[in-house]
Scaffold this active site. Structure first.
Site, PDB file in Angstrom:
ATOM      1  N   CYS A 219     -13.259   4.149   0.978  1.00 55.35           N
ATOM      2  CA  CYS A 219     -13.868   5.481   0.993  1.00 55.35           C
ATOM      3  C   CYS A 219     -12.952   6.609   1.232  1.00 55.35           C
ATOM      4  O   CYS A 219     -11.645   6.010   1.351  1.00 55.35           O
ATOM      5  CB  CYS A 219     -14.845   5.398   2.168  1.00 55.35           C
ATOM      6  SG  CYS A 219     -13.943   4.848   3.706  1.00 55.35           S
TER       7      CYS A 219
ATOM      8  N   ALA B 108     -10.554   5.877   4.093  1.00 53.95           N
ATOM      9  CA  ALA B 108      -9.512   4.675   3.833  1.00 53.95           C
ATOM     10  C   ALA B 108      -8.313   5.498   3.184  1.00 53.95           C
ATOM     11  O   ALA B 108      -7.238   5.017   3.470  1.00 53.95           O
ATOM     12  CB  ALA B 108     -10.170   3.781   2.988  1.00 53.95           C
TER      13      ALA B 108
ATOM     14  N   HIS C  47      -7.183  10.740  -0.288  1.00 55.92           N
ATOM     15  CA  HIS C  47      -5.865  11.178  -0.500  1.00 55.92           C
ATOM     16  C   HIS C  47      -5.533  12.445  -0.550  1.00 55.92           C
ATOM     17  O   HIS C  47      -4.646  13.059   0.178  1.00 55.92           O
ATOM     18  CB  HIS C  47      -5.252  10.407  -1.671  1.00 55.92           C
ATOM     19  CG  HIS C  47      -5.256   8.785  -1.870  1.00 55.92           C
ATOM     20  ND1 HIS C  47      -5.756   8.299  -2.834  1.00 55.92           N
ATOM     21  CD2 HIS C  47      -5.393   7.966  -0.918  1.00 55.92           C
ATOM     22  CE1 HIS C  47      -5.782   7.125  -2.811  1.00 55.92           C
ATOM     23  NE2 HIS C  47      -5.635   6.823  -1.415  1.00 55.92           N
TER      24      HIS C  47
ATOM     25  N   ARG D  20      -2.478  -2.829   6.629  1.00 55.25           N
ATOM     26  CA  ARG D  20      -1.784  -2.472   5.383  1.00 55.25           C
ATOM     27  C   ARG D  20      -0.426  -2.926   5.293  1.00 55.25           C
ATOM     28  O   ARG D  20       0.291  -2.813   4.355  1.00 55.25           O
ATOM     29  CB  ARG D  20      -1.941  -1.047   4.979  1.00 55.25           C
ATOM     30  CG  ARG D  20      -3.168  -0.799   3.854  1.00 55.25           C
ATOM     31  CD  ARG D  20      -3.299   0.501   3.598  1.00 55.25           C
ATOM     32  NE  ARG D  20      -2.394   1.315   3.169  1.00 55.25           N
ATOM     33  CZ  ARG D  20      -2.047   1.398   1.663  1.00 55.25           C
ATOM     34  NH1 ARG D  20      -2.966   0.452   0.851  1.00 55.25           N
ATOM     35  NH2 ARG D  20      -1.172   2.010   0.909  1.00 55.25           N
TER      36      ARG D  20
END
Lengths: 523, 477
Positions: B60, B63, B193, B94
């Site tokens: 999503c 994220a 992003h 991550r």
């Protein structure tokens, strides 16, 4: 250039090479506007102080490093425990990606679970369209026997009605009317992953039994239902089945994911394996009783079983350690009339034998524990049985009532006198507690490794080593295959604890010419 | 390997399992490319909503923002604003490496959350947010700023996090950045992003027109490298060795000061185009800073990239690049010489995010391997345009592949290696197909740069040639 074909090294120790150390130092000095080292050191020391602990415990709004997760995660695990069941999460899709990843990392297994990918337009118009297409697509592609629907906070905030949507999907012919689609509303802003597990189980029990109680009579099947709850140890499901088998008791585990979360590598991927059969759920009201093995994590399902199935739901403790396991077996024995068999008595004796063998290394050792409420309570009880002393007992997702019950339990044992109980607190609170009073070890999930590092940074003498017991465990392999319940589980826990003590002692006495004593061959 | 007709038939077979509407939609996301045409987006439709219920592997917007772009900025605190889950599931997963004193002047692996309760949803979370910002600033005084990463409920209950952020930012004298990355926005991580890039633009770059630092003639910034397993460090070392001065890393091991300084660089070097093209374009438009994409996977692409980067500078840098390439050549040759015979001709299927579905193709080819299938979780058409250039044989292309599709494709193609994520890993391992996680480097790395290439080669070899894959069938079967 730091690599050489004969000895290729990853991050560690690659970045230990001088050229990388130089690089990182220069980056930090020139570009990061890093505060001076003295300021960092001073601030670190302050974070370990009494003053900081007070400030930290004054927090009202901010949670730092929680020790709990959200409802639909639990719902997914519960659903995975039923035969041929595809967990389905209604709402935004990112949640499902996270749940799958979280379980993948703990179990090292594939986890099938779908989302119906709601986006902005669904936020405005509701997610019924998504649910229609989602159920239809999921059933066509993955051919499940059952789809168990839970919900994300997005769907909950906009007020989507799962019952109405699913009924409409069936009316529309998206899936057959008789296709099993239990559901549970699982808002992530209420409770924790345990609440979601409970809600999903209640949804499944309701779906299969609510309207077919007419021909059911509690006790008529002579069986016992067991509810293990949200449990990251596959061995526990196997252990419960084995103990019942050895007692000659026919038992139904309501949610049993041990097979689907432990499929073999033999060239074939199985999306479904094992699990509680739906027909056993249908017959479950005919059992003598339903025992809830995580009494502090499960309320709604228990209420349903009492009210709808007319089961006593006889109170038992989570069977961690010796006495709680004794009590569980005696309860089952009383309910079914089956005696505790010689094989389990033998197993019990072996556990007590191990406790005698190891007591000298555990007696008086101080352990702090965090995790889910029944785990923390069960672990504390077992520690006291070993003559060890629980120090901090912290549960993020527990209530005041749990806190009181804990205090009572601790007060009843001489080994519980020094213990502190904390509920609704997080791992940043725990960090402060460990700086205030140092236990010998910390027991918890993988997140505890950051606390170990913090305590070590203050000095080796402040280090609190982590013993990994709990959920999730991401940074050690295959521990989740063990059991932690019953006599067998107690053997695993005892072995883990005593060897942690012995390894730590080796670690502290390995310095030649310095600590040549107590670095013993035989212990 | 399948030829074009076989691959086309395979796609049709897979689509046959879907209900008609879903099949029609999915057909636009699956194709076969015979050879690189160097233009067009492989005939793929991308960046569209996922079909409900098909088991997309996408995440999503949260994220994309918290997990990818903002999260690695190490000296800022990132609040997961909403219920407890999102921050917990994305905590420290991550492998965006950084150095610092976590909990003191760095906060990367911690989880700060407002842990929304029912009352926060009913009455709004702004007051709680204001209070927790104060608490965070009091407990972590060395933080350089705070970002507020919105989870789904925040955008649905009408909270005004912008107002809270503005007030608290003024009080603290630090950037407090409201990020509207609620998980229901957009169709994947990708919008996250973009939203994160825009908030860096609005709340960091626009916050102060800082000219305090003297801009050097060789100043560059690394953009779109999240330092997974130390990738950015293994890249930085080469750029510095050739004579450039890397003044900022975005955002792996990154800091507020580095971001603030970036508008004065000579050139922005963009590794992950997908997640940071937005801020690169912004800096080009506003500050006139050119940007270029590069690829630090595998020696062929590394050398090519170093030369293309050097071409933007003077002869000193160009000579520097040649010297870097020459210095590493013996090590590269030794690695290739050792591993290529063990990997020659092996076929790979990839299914990843960001840049990797195309960027790693060259590294596999350096080892004599062939990529026969690739696709993006959350790519756009411009990603597929860029991919087209990298394909050198008949390749199956899948956009936002469902679990079902991927399983069927792999089952039929039987590649020697699948490179994808943790959700896919165990499915394929059980099928007996060697697998490497290509998001987290499967807890290894770095894979960037020359040092990374050595590890990449070692890892692919250890996984493909481990004996376990031959043990799946018992001898009595």
């Amino acid at each position: 250039m730091s690599q050489c074909a004969a000895t290729i090294v990853p991050c560690y120790p690659l970045f230990q090479q001088p050229e990388y150390r130089e690089l990182l130092k220069a980056k930090s000095a020139e570009f990061e506007a890093r505060v001076p080292q003295e300021k960092i050191d001073e601030t670190f020391q302050w974070t370990t102080s009494e003053a900081y602990r007070k400030l930290n415990f004054q927090r009202e709004a901010l949670t730092i490093n929680p020790a709990k997760a959200c409802q639909p995660l639990g719902a997914v695990l519960c659903a995975l425990g039923f035969r041929g069941t595809l967990p389905y999460v209604h709402g935004s899709q990112g949640c499902t990606a996270y749940f799958r990843t979280y379980f993948n990392r703990h179990f090292k297994e594939p986890v099938a679970c779908v989302s119906d990918s709601m986006t902005e337009d669904s936020a405005v118009f509701g997610g019924q369209k998504n649910l229609f297409a989602g159920l239809q697509n999921a059933k066509a592609l993955y051919e499940p026997e059952m789809i168990a629907v839970s919900s994300t906070c997005m769907a909950e905030v906009i007020g989507d009605d799962l019952n109405a949507f699913i009924t409409n999907a069936k009316k529309e012919g998206r899936i057959p009317v008789d296709f099993p689609t239990p559901y549970a509303h699982t808002p992530s802003f209420i409770g924790s992953h345990l609440t979601g597990w409970d809600n999903m189980l209640e949804g499944i029990l309701r779906y299969f039994t609510l309207n077919s109680m007419a021909d059911k009579t509690a006790g008529s099947s002579g069986r016992i239902n067991l509810v293990a709850g949200f449990d990251g140890y596959l061995g526990n499901f196997r252990l419960l089945k084995r103990m019942m088998r050895e007692m000659g008791v026919e038992a139904t585990l309501l949610s049993d994911p041990e097979a689907v979360l432990d499929t073999p590598a033999d060239g074939r991927y199985r999306m479904y394996a094992g699990g509680t059969p739906p027909e056993e759920v249908q017959q479950a009201p005919n059992a003598i009783d339903t025992l809830f093995l995580q009494p502090w994590g499960i309320e709604k399902s228990r209420k349903f079983v009492k009210e709808t199935w007319n089961h006593a739901a006889t109170q038992v403790d989570a069977p961690y350690g010796l006495a709680a396991t004794d009590r569980l077996l005696m309860t089952v024995s009383q309910l079914t009339g089956r005696p505790v068999p010689a094989s389990l008595e033998l197993e019990r004796g072996r556990l007590v034998d191990m406790m005698a063998d190891s007591h000298a290394w555990l007696h008086g050792r101080r352990f702090s524990v965090y995790g889910d409420p029944d785990f923390v309570m069960g672990m504390a009880r077992f520690l006291m049985e070993l003559g060890a002393e629980p120090l901090h007992l912290l549960c993020h997702n527990a209530t005041k009532r749990w806190g009181k019950a804990m205090e009572q339990m601790l007060a009843a044992s001489p080994f519980g006198k020094g213990a502190e109980v904390h509920f609704g607190r997080d791992l940043w609170h725990l960090r402060s507690l460990l700086f205030e009073k140092k236990p010998d070890f910390l027991i918890g999930n993988s997140y505890g490794k950051f606390i170990q590092r913090d305590t070590l940074h203050k000095g080796k003498e402040h280090e609190v080593p982590l013993i990994r017991i709990g959920f999730p465990i991401f940074d050690r392999h295959h521990l989740h295959r063990h059991s932690t319940l019953g006599y067998e589980g107690a053997m695993y826990l005892l072995t883990t604890l005593v060897n942690a003590v012995l390894e730590r002692l080796d670690d502290e006495t390995r310095s030649m010419g310095e600590t040549d004593y107590n670095y013993d061959l035989i212990r | 390997m399948l030829n074009k007709e076989e691959a086309q038939r395979l796609i049709e077979e897979v689509l046959a399992a879907y209900p008609p509407d879903a099949a029609a939609d999915r057909a636009k996301h699956l194709t076969v490319v015979e050879e690189a045409t160097g233009e067009g987006s492989c005939g793929i439709t991308a960046n569209r909503k996922s079909q409900p219920g098909v088991m997309t592997i996408r995440g999503c917007a949260y994220a994309g923002s918290k997990g990818v772009v903002w999260g690695p900025v190490k000296d800022m605190i990132h609040i997961s604003h909403g219920p407890v889950g999102c921050g917990q599931y994305s905590r420290a997963g991550r492998r965006n490496y950084y150095v610092g004193h976590t909990g003191v002047n760095a906060f990367g692996t911690m989880n700060f959350t407002s842990d929304f309760q029912e009352k926060d949803v009913v009455f709004g979370g702004d007051k709680k947010l204001a209070k927790l910002l104060d608490e965070a600033n009091a407990l972590f005084p060395l933080n350089k700023g705070i970002s507020i990463q919105s989870e789904c409920p925040v955008g649905l209950i009408g909270d005004d996090i912008e107002a809270v952020a503005k007030q608290k930012g003024a009080e603290m004298g630090k950037p407090v950045v409201p990020v509207r990355c609620e998980g229901f926005r957009g169709v994947s991580q990708s919008l996250g992003h973009h939203i994160a890039n825009d908030t860096i633009r609005d709340f960091i770059l626009d916050r102060q027109e800082s000219t305090a630092n003297e801009a050097g003639p060789y100043d560059v910034a690394i953009l779109g490298d999240y330092n997974i397993g130390g990738d950015a460090w293994a890249s930085r070392i080469l750029l510095e060795e050739m004579g450039l001065r890397v003044v900022a890393q975005w955002s792996g091991d990154g800091t507020l000061a580095e971001m603030e300084r970036t508008p004065q660089v000579r050139l922005n070097l963009l590794h992950c185009y997908r997640s940071m093209n937005y801020i690169s374009r912004h800096m080009e438009a506003k500050y006139g800073i050119p940007w270029m994409e590069y690829n630090f996977f595998g020696p062929t692409r590394i050398a090519d990239s170093l030369r293309r980067i050097a071409a933007r500078f003077d002869s000193r840098i160009q000579e520097g690049a040649e010297a870097v390439i020459a210095r590493h050549q013996p090590m590269v040759d030794a690695i290739t010489h050792h591993f290529r015979p063990r990997l020659e001709g092996k076929r790979v299927m990839l299914y990843v995010g960001g840049l990797r579905p195309r960027h790693v193709i060259g590294a596999y080819e350096d080892l004599g391997m062939q990529v026969v299938g690739t696709g993006y979780e959350f790519g756009h058409n411009d990603d597929y345009e860029r991919t087209n250039e990298d394909l050198s044989n008949t390749t199956l292309i899948y956009d936002d592949a469902s679990g079902y599709e991927l399983e069927k494709f792999v089952e039929r193609v039987r590649p020697d290696l699948v490179g994808s994520g943790i959700k896919e890993k165990y499915v394929f391992q059980k099928m007996g197909i060697p697998f490497r996680q290509m998001h987290s480097w499967d807890y290894s790395g770095p894979y960037h740069g020359y040092d990374g290439y050595a590890i990449f080669a070692r890892d692919m070899d250890m996984t493909i040639n481990n004996p376990c894959w031959k043990m799946m069938t018992p001898p009595w079967r």
